[in-house]
Design an enzyme around this catalytic site. Sequence first.
Site, mmCIF file in Angstrom:
data_model
loop_
_atom_site.group_PDB
_atom_site.id
_atom_site.type_symbol
_atom_site.label_atom_id
_atom_site.label_comp_id
_atom_site.label_asym_id
_atom_site.label_seq_id
_atom_site.Cartn_x
_atom_site.Cartn_y
_atom_site.Cartn_z
ATOM 1 N N LYS A 48 0.839 -1.178 0.005
ATOM 2 C CA LYS A 48 -0.023 0.024 -0.028
ATOM 3 C C LYS A 48 0.784 1.314 -0.052
ATOM 4 O O LYS A 48 0.696 2.296 -0.650
ATOM 5 C CB LYS A 48 -0.843 0.167 1.142
ATOM 6 C CG LYS A 48 -2.067 -1.178 1.275
ATOM 7 C CD LYS A 48 -2.888 -0.927 2.343
ATOM 8 C CE LYS A 48 -3.853 -2.150 2.522
ATOM 9 N NZ LYS A 48 -4.544 -2.279 3.759
ATOM 10 N N ALA A 105 -1.118 0.969 6.626
ATOM 11 C CA ALA A 105 -1.109 0.128 7.543
ATOM 12 C C ALA A 105 -2.019 -1.092 7.090
ATOM 13 O O ALA A 105 -3.033 -0.807 6.200
ATOM 14 C CB ALA A 105 -1.576 0.616 8.888
ATOM 15 N N ASP A 106 -1.886 -2.288 7.564
ATOM 16 C CA ASP A 106 -2.870 -3.281 7.071
ATOM 17 C C ASP A 106 -2.975 -4.129 8.583
ATOM 18 O O ASP A 106 -2.077 -4.525 9.244
ATOM 19 C CB ASP A 106 -2.455 -4.165 6.176
ATOM 20 C CG ASP A 106 -3.424 -5.160 5.723
ATOM 21 O OD1 ASP A 106 -4.418 -4.623 5.041
ATOM 22 O OD2 ASP A 106 -3.492 -6.417 6.042
ATOM 23 N N THR A 107 -4.210 -4.308 8.862
ATOM 24 C CA THR A 107 -4.435 -5.417 10.206
ATOM 25 C C THR A 107 -4.921 -6.664 9.578
ATOM 26 O O THR A 107 -6.055 -6.659 8.895
ATOM 27 C CB THR A 107 -5.602 -4.480 11.112
ATOM 28 O OG1 THR A 107 -5.025 -3.280 11.463
ATOM 29 C CG2 THR A 107 -5.921 -5.239 12.486
#
Length: 209
Positions: free
Chosen positions: A56, A78-80
Amino acid sequence: MSDLQKLVLASGSPRRVELLQQAGIEPDRLFPADVDERPMRAEHPRSLAKRLSVTKAQKAHDVLSKEAEPASGFILAADTVVAVGRRILPKAESSDEALHCLQLLSGRSHRVYTGLALVTPAGKLRQRLVETRVRFKRLSKQDMENYLASGEWRGKAGGYGIQGLAGTFVVKLVGSYTNVVGLPLYETTSLLSGEGYQVQLNWQVGARV
């Protein structure tokens, strides 16, 4: 404004915007990076969170650098990922998906991973990975039905949002609470300040006026 105070958030998540605002940070621009979030075969949840956050950030950087007047500054992504063991839970888009997630989480511990990726004004890439352990109570059929009826699960990783009604399901949490919401504030602000971003610039009364 100095380039060292410009920040692009490569996300359209209102939760991440709210968390940054909680830290006194107002992104100069939101640039949701549309990427394929499907895990690779046998990919570990932590690896997925790291890979997607970097993808991203890099995509946002590549697109923004081609603009007529490219703006330098920081790009934060960010990625969760929510996982039970090595099993990656989806971002629930249907009540059936959300119900399946709740059934898996009921009475068990799970882990929430957030990958952070920061592209600096100099074009350097910095990364962090944050892990939180969460345990849910054993959910009754009524618990699940009522939560599904609330609609709070929609679009949430793991089919729940800890900052809402699902907070009542949490028996134990080890690690960062804001990580479970979607953006670990301590690690995010440490990452930014370590690269020269003045996180506390707007903390003084009247600084934003």
